[in-house]
Scaffold this motif. Structure first.
Motif, PDB file in Angstrom:
ATOM      1  N   MET A   1       0.843  -1.191   0.000  1.00 19.49           N
ATOM      2  CA  MET A   1       0.000   0.000   0.000  1.00 19.49           C
ATOM      3  C   MET A   1       0.883   1.248   0.000  1.00 19.49           C
ATOM      4  O   MET A   1       1.964   1.260   0.583  1.00 19.49           O
ATOM      5  CB  MET A   1      -0.887   0.015   1.240  1.00 19.49           C
ATOM      6  N   PRO A   2       0.431   2.338  -0.710  1.00 19.40           N
ATOM      7  CA  PRO A   2       1.220   3.551  -0.696  1.00 19.40           C
ATOM      8  C   PRO A   2       1.263   4.197   0.677  1.00 19.40           C
ATOM      9  O   PRO A   2       0.335   4.080   1.468  1.00 19.40           O
ATOM     10  CB  PRO A   2       0.472   4.460  -1.705  1.00 19.40           C
ATOM     11  N   LYS A   3       2.351   4.860   0.943  1.00 20.54           N
ATOM     12  CA  LYS A   3       2.512   5.528   2.231  1.00 20.54           C
ATOM     13  C   LYS A   3       1.563   6.717   2.323  1.00 20.54           C
ATOM     14  O   LYS A   3       1.331   7.428   1.358  1.00 20.54           O
ATOM     15  CB  LYS A   3       3.965   6.006   2.360  1.00 20.54           C
ATOM     16  N   LYS A   4       0.991   6.935   3.520  1.00 20.13           N
ATOM     17  CA  LYS A   4       0.126   8.090   3.721  1.00 20.13           C
ATOM     18  C   LYS A   4       0.987   9.342   3.774  1.00 20.13           C
ATOM     19  O   LYS A   4       1.955   9.428   4.517  1.00 20.13           O
ATOM     20  CB  LYS A   4      -0.674   7.925   5.011  1.00 20.13           C
ATOM     21  N   LEU A   5       0.605  10.310   2.947  1.00 15.66           N
ATOM     22  CA  LEU A   5       1.393  11.529   2.820  1.00 15.66           C
ATOM     23  C   LEU A   5       0.575  12.716   3.307  1.00 15.66           C
ATOM     24  O   LEU A   5      -0.619  12.826   3.027  1.00 15.66           O
ATOM     25  CB  LEU A   5       1.790  11.721   1.352  1.00 15.66           C
ATOM     26  N   THR A  30      -3.506  12.813  -1.654  1.00 13.81           N
ATOM     27  CA  THR A  30      -3.936  11.508  -2.181  1.00 13.81           C
ATOM     28  C   THR A  30      -3.565  11.270  -3.637  1.00 13.81           C
ATOM     29  O   THR A  30      -3.587  10.138  -4.102  1.00 13.81           O
ATOM     30  CB  THR A  30      -5.453  11.356  -2.032  1.00 13.81           C
ATOM     31  N   VAL A  31      -3.240  12.334  -4.387  1.00 16.45           N
ATOM     32  CA  VAL A  31      -2.885  12.176  -5.804  1.00 16.45           C
ATOM     33  C   VAL A  31      -1.567  12.869  -6.088  1.00 16.45           C
ATOM     34  O   VAL A  31      -1.211  13.853  -5.421  1.00 16.45           O
ATOM     35  CB  VAL A  31      -3.993  12.728  -6.733  1.00 16.45           C
ATOM     36  N   ALA A  32      -0.851  12.369  -7.095  1.00 16.17           N
ATOM     37  CA  ALA A  32       0.467  12.914  -7.423  1.00 16.17           C
ATOM     38  C   ALA A  32       0.383  14.075  -8.411  1.00 16.17           C
ATOM     39  O   ALA A  32       1.355  14.807  -8.589  1.00 16.17           O
ATOM     40  CB  ALA A  32       1.364  11.815  -7.992  1.00 16.17           C
ATOM     41  N   ASP A  33      -0.758  14.250  -9.056  1.00 13.56           N
ATOM     42  CA  ASP A  33      -0.897  15.317 -10.050  1.00 13.56           C
ATOM     43  C   ASP A  33      -0.949  16.689  -9.382  1.00 13.56           C
ATOM     44  O   ASP A  33      -1.498  16.841  -8.284  1.00 13.56           O
ATOM     45  CB  ASP A  33      -2.167  15.115 -10.877  1.00 13.56           C
ATOM     46  N   LEU A  34      -0.400  17.685 -10.078  1.00 13.93           N
ATOM     47  CA  LEU A  34      -0.477  19.072  -9.623  1.00 13.93           C
ATOM     48  C   LEU A  34      -1.476  19.832 -10.497  1.00 13.93           C
ATOM     49  O   LEU A  34      -1.861  19.356 -11.572  1.00 13.93           O
ATOM     50  CB  LEU A  34       0.895  19.748  -9.713  1.00 13.93           C
ATOM     51  N   LYS A 132       6.239   8.645  -3.587  1.00 17.49           N
ATOM     52  CA  LYS A 132       5.650   8.382  -2.277  1.00 17.49           C
ATOM     53  C   LYS A 132       4.247   7.780  -2.365  1.00 17.49           C
ATOM     54  O   LYS A 132       3.857   6.994  -1.503  1.00 17.49           O
ATOM     55  CB  LYS A 132       5.603   9.668  -1.452  1.00 17.49           C
ATOM     56  N   LEU A 133       3.499   8.151  -3.401  1.00 16.76           N
ATOM     57  CA  LEU A 133       2.113   7.697  -3.508  1.00 16.76           C
ATOM     58  C   LEU A 133       1.952   6.478  -4.417  1.00 16.76           C
ATOM     59  O   LEU A 133       0.835   6.007  -4.626  1.00 16.76           O
ATOM     60  CB  LEU A 133       1.230   8.836  -4.032  1.00 16.76           C
ATOM     61  N   ALA A 134       3.043   5.975  -4.945  1.00 16.11           N
ATOM     62  CA  ALA A 134       2.969   4.821  -5.845  1.00 16.11           C
ATOM     63  C   ALA A 134       2.524   3.570  -5.076  1.00 16.11           C
ATOM     64  O   ALA A 134       2.899   3.377  -3.914  1.00 16.11           O
ATOM     65  CB  ALA A 134       4.336   4.568  -6.478  1.00 16.11           C
ATOM     66  N   PRO A 135       1.725   2.704  -5.722  1.00 16.34           N
ATOM     67  CA  PRO A 135       1.366   1.420  -5.089  1.00 16.34           C
ATOM     68  C   PRO A 135       2.635   0.645  -4.758  1.00 16.34           C
ATOM     69  O   PRO A 135       3.578   0.601  -5.558  1.00 16.34           O
ATOM     70  CB  PRO A 135       0.540   0.710  -6.174  1.00 16.34           C
ATOM     71  N   ARG A 184       7.922  -0.594  -5.691  1.00 18.40           N
ATOM     72  CA  ARG A 184       6.952   0.447  -6.005  1.00 18.40           C
ATOM     73  C   ARG A 184       6.633   0.415  -7.493  1.00 18.40           C
ATOM     74  O   ARG A 184       7.520   0.249  -8.319  1.00 18.40           O
ATOM     75  CB  ARG A 184       7.493   1.836  -5.628  1.00 18.40           C
ATOM     76  N   GLN A 185       5.353   0.596  -7.790  1.00 20.74           N
ATOM     77  CA  GLN A 185       4.901   0.624  -9.185  1.00 20.74           C
ATOM     78  C   GLN A 185       4.637   2.067  -9.601  1.00 20.74           C
ATOM     79  O   GLN A 185       3.810   2.746  -9.009  1.00 20.74           O
ATOM     80  CB  GLN A 185       3.630  -0.206  -9.341  1.00 20.74           C
ATOM     81  N   THR A 186       5.351   2.528 -10.630  1.00 24.01           N
ATOM     82  CA  THR A 186       5.178   3.889 -11.102  1.00 24.01           C
ATOM     83  C   THR A 186       3.956   3.987 -12.006  1.00 24.01           C
ATOM     84  O   THR A 186       3.301   2.988 -12.313  1.00 24.01           O
ATOM     85  CB  THR A 186       6.425   4.369 -11.867  1.00 24.01           C
ATOM     86  N   ALA A 187       3.664   5.213 -12.456  1.00 28.65           N
ATOM     87  CA  ALA A 187       2.473   5.448 -13.270  1.00 28.65           C
ATOM     88  C   ALA A 187       2.515   4.692 -14.592  1.00 28.65           C
ATOM     89  O   ALA A 187       1.474   4.335 -15.145  1.00 28.65           O
ATOM     90  CB  ALA A 187       2.311   6.946 -13.525  1.00 28.65           C
ATOM     91  N   ASP A 188       3.702   4.442 -15.129  1.00 30.31           N
ATOM     92  CA  ASP A 188       3.823   3.723 -16.404  1.00 30.31           C
ATOM     93  C   ASP A 188       4.025   2.216 -16.193  1.00 30.31           C
ATOM     94  O   ASP A 188       4.517   1.516 -17.072  1.00 30.31           O
ATOM     95  CB  ASP A 188       4.964   4.290 -17.238  1.00 30.31           C
ATOM     96  N   HIS A 189       3.625   1.722 -15.016  1.00 26.66           N
ATOM     97  CA  HIS A 189       3.682   0.295 -14.680  1.00 26.66           C
ATOM     98  C   HIS A 189       5.110  -0.256 -14.702  1.00 26.66           C
ATOM     99  O   HIS A 189       5.340  -1.406 -15.082  1.00 26.66           O
ATOM    100  CB  HIS A 189       2.778  -0.519 -15.619  1.00 26.66           C
TER     101      HIS A 189
END
Length: 313
Positions: A1-5, A30-34, A132-135, A184-189
């Motif tokens: 599980m991703p770490k709580k940020l 909760t999301v990485a997008d700005l 930090k928020l990656a699965p 950790r799994q990044t956005a591009d898997h």
């Protein structure tokens, strides 16, 4: 599980100045997008992604300062009124309008300031949030960099994973993690693996104990993070099991949401596992370059059989 940020983690990581809304530093991210709320400052709030970290640069603040006073108060309250918004980040060390400070204190929404240029800060912040928020998950195994290929060696306890890793290190390859691999799994898997801080650079060899690979073999024998490309599963040799001898049937295994090639290596006395793992890494690289030895062999065999049949006819 991703770490709580939380917003407080951004303040600590980037040395941000807290201008107002300090009571909201425990707000979750909760999301990485700005998001740069230029349209919202202009008055369009219909599709406002409030759950993102809001970024205000020179363009947004200059435009905001030129609005009539009533519009500034209205836009500031609307921008700061969402409970899902983690924080507002101001870049270039710019002054924050009093309307925003007032709305920030009223809604307990932190306003943070960075001295860094907007583009650079946005890039750094996005990378930090994605990491930090990656699965994530932790797998029992050994991760080794072999010829530039991240090989995740798995198998039951005591089957020889650490001993194989030690032999690979002696042969010039690099250790990333032993026993526990944090993935950790990044956005591009893409799956990136590293060792927990407590056991970083350490290797456990039964009969010898825990050794520090960097101390024994030098800094060139270790690496902190590596992309995982292949999973190698070590298992005890089973007489009644049919093992793939050609390599045509490519097995896959899933970690989090990503499928990876799986190589199953039966273990029995006399087999040099380190050499086999090396060959598996080189074979993976060849396949990525477009050469498949098993497929080439099968095609040649088919052609040879066809020619023999033609000769008989």
């Amino acid at each position: 599980m991703p770490k709580k940020l939380k917003v407080a983690d951004l303040v600590e990581e980037f040395g941000l100045e807290v201008l107002s809304g300090e009571s909201g530093l425990k707000r979750p991210i909760t999301v990485a997008d700005l998001y740069r709320p230029g349209l919202e400052i202009a008055g369009y709030f219909e599709f406002h992604p409030a759950e993102r970290v809001q970024l205000l640069g020179k363009t947004e603040l200059t435009f905001f300062s030129r609005l009539p006073e009533e519009d500034r108060k209205d836009r500031a309250m609307k921008l700061f009124s969402h409970a899902d918004t983690p924080c507002i980040c101001v870049t270039r060390g710019m002054d924050v309008p009093p309307e925003m400070i007032e709305a920030s204190e009223k809604m307990e929404l932190p306003v943070l300031r960075s001295q860094v240029a907007t583009t650079i800060f946005a890039s750094r912040l996005t990378g930090f949030l994605e990491n930090k928020l990656a699965p994530s998950t932790t797998i029992h195994g050994v991760l080794v960099d072999v010829y530039g290929v991240g090989m995740l060696i798995t198998g039951s306890s005591g089957i020889g994973k650490s001993e194989t890793a030690l032999e690979l290190v002696k042969r010039g390859h690099r250790l990333i993690a032993d026993d526990a691999v944090e993935i950790r799994q990044t956005a591009d898997h893409t799956l990136n693996g590293n060792a927990p801080e407590l056991i970083r650079h350490l290797l456990e060899i039964r009969g010898v104990g825990i050794i520090n690979v960097m101390t024994l073999f030098g800094a060139g024998a270790i690496r902190n993070v590596k992309k995982i490309s292949v999973v190698v599963k070590l298992e005890t040799w089973q007489q009644d099991k049919q093992y793939d001898r050609l390599g045509l049937d490519e097995e896959m295994t899933r970690i989090i949401d990503t499928d990876l090639p799986l190589v199953t290596i039966p273990v029995r006395p006399g087999r040099n596992l380190a050499v086999i793992v090396e060959v598996a890494a080189m074979n993976y690289r060849l396949k990525r370059m477009g050469y498949n030895a098993a497929l080439q062999f099968t095609n040649k065999l088919t052609e040879s059989l066809s020619e023999d049949i033609d000769d008989l006819e």
